[in-house]
Design a protein around this motif. Sequence first.
Motif, PDB file in Angstrom:
ATOM      1  N   HIS A  43       0.774  -1.221  -0.008  1.00 19.17           N
ATOM      2  CA  HIS A  43       0.176  -0.059   0.128  1.00 19.17           C
ATOM      3  C   HIS A  43       0.872   1.277  -0.048  1.00 19.17           C
ATOM      4  N   LYS A  46       2.163   1.730  -3.561  1.00 16.61           N
ATOM      5  CA  LYS A  46       0.772   2.267  -4.391  1.00 16.61           C
ATOM      6  C   LYS A  46       0.603   3.854  -4.105  1.00 16.61           C
ATOM      7  N   GLU A  48       2.933   5.790  -3.393  1.00 13.70           N
ATOM      8  CA  GLU A  48       4.091   6.310  -4.016  1.00 13.70           C
ATOM      9  C   GLU A  48       4.901   7.103  -2.931  1.00 13.70           C
ATOM     10  N   THR A  96       7.117  -8.679  -7.538  1.00 17.85           N
ATOM     11  CA  THR A  96       6.190  -7.891  -8.408  1.00 17.85           C
ATOM     12  C   THR A  96       6.798  -7.667  -9.969  1.00 17.85           C
ATOM     13  N   GLU A 101       0.904  -2.694 -13.406  1.00 19.86           N
ATOM     14  CA  GLU A 101       0.386  -1.966 -12.173  1.00 19.86           C
ATOM     15  C   GLU A 101      -0.988  -2.039 -11.802  1.00 19.86           C
ATOM     16  N   LEU A 104      -1.670  -5.227  -9.430  1.00 22.32           N
ATOM     17  CA  LEU A 104      -0.799  -5.430  -8.388  1.00 22.32           C
ATOM     18  C   LEU A 104      -1.302  -5.808  -7.161  1.00 22.32           C
ATOM     19  N   GLU A 105      -2.711  -5.386  -7.122  1.00 22.91           N
ATOM     20  CA  GLU A 105      -3.393  -5.469  -5.882  1.00 22.91           C
ATOM     21  C   GLU A 105      -3.920  -6.708  -5.970  1.00 22.91           C
TER      22      GLU A 105
END
Length: 135
Positions: A43, A46, A48, A96, A101, A104-105
Amino acid sequence: MTVSIVAGRLSRRLKVSEFRQVWINSLRDDIASYLGVTQRRFHAAKMEEEQGKLFVMGNEASVILYRIKMRINPNENRHKEEDEAFIAALEKIQTTDGVPEVQLERHWATAAAEITLLARKLLKREWDTTKEFTW
């Protein structure tokens, strides 16, 4: 004399069971911690977050992963394949590279579900071994 031998064996068996239970509990705690820190890192990435913070979280995850790996029997045994699959799943959650992108979750959630399933099987197996310990 027979009573003292039986008492000694029983005492040893109880002590081994206690140590195994501590081992199982520690492994369970480390697996949960590992999933938690990899989720936080996911997270944070995600959102950044700065690289320094991501590095610290990644390092924390690696330390926990090493503790887990050191608890798993590296020798050939009847559960070797299951144990290797479990370790591979643990490593996969941090890898990953090549995952788009937008996926990714899903990657993290799928890997976490696989780890949870394999961990539950491993922990149940070890608990059963502890309960069925015989001379």
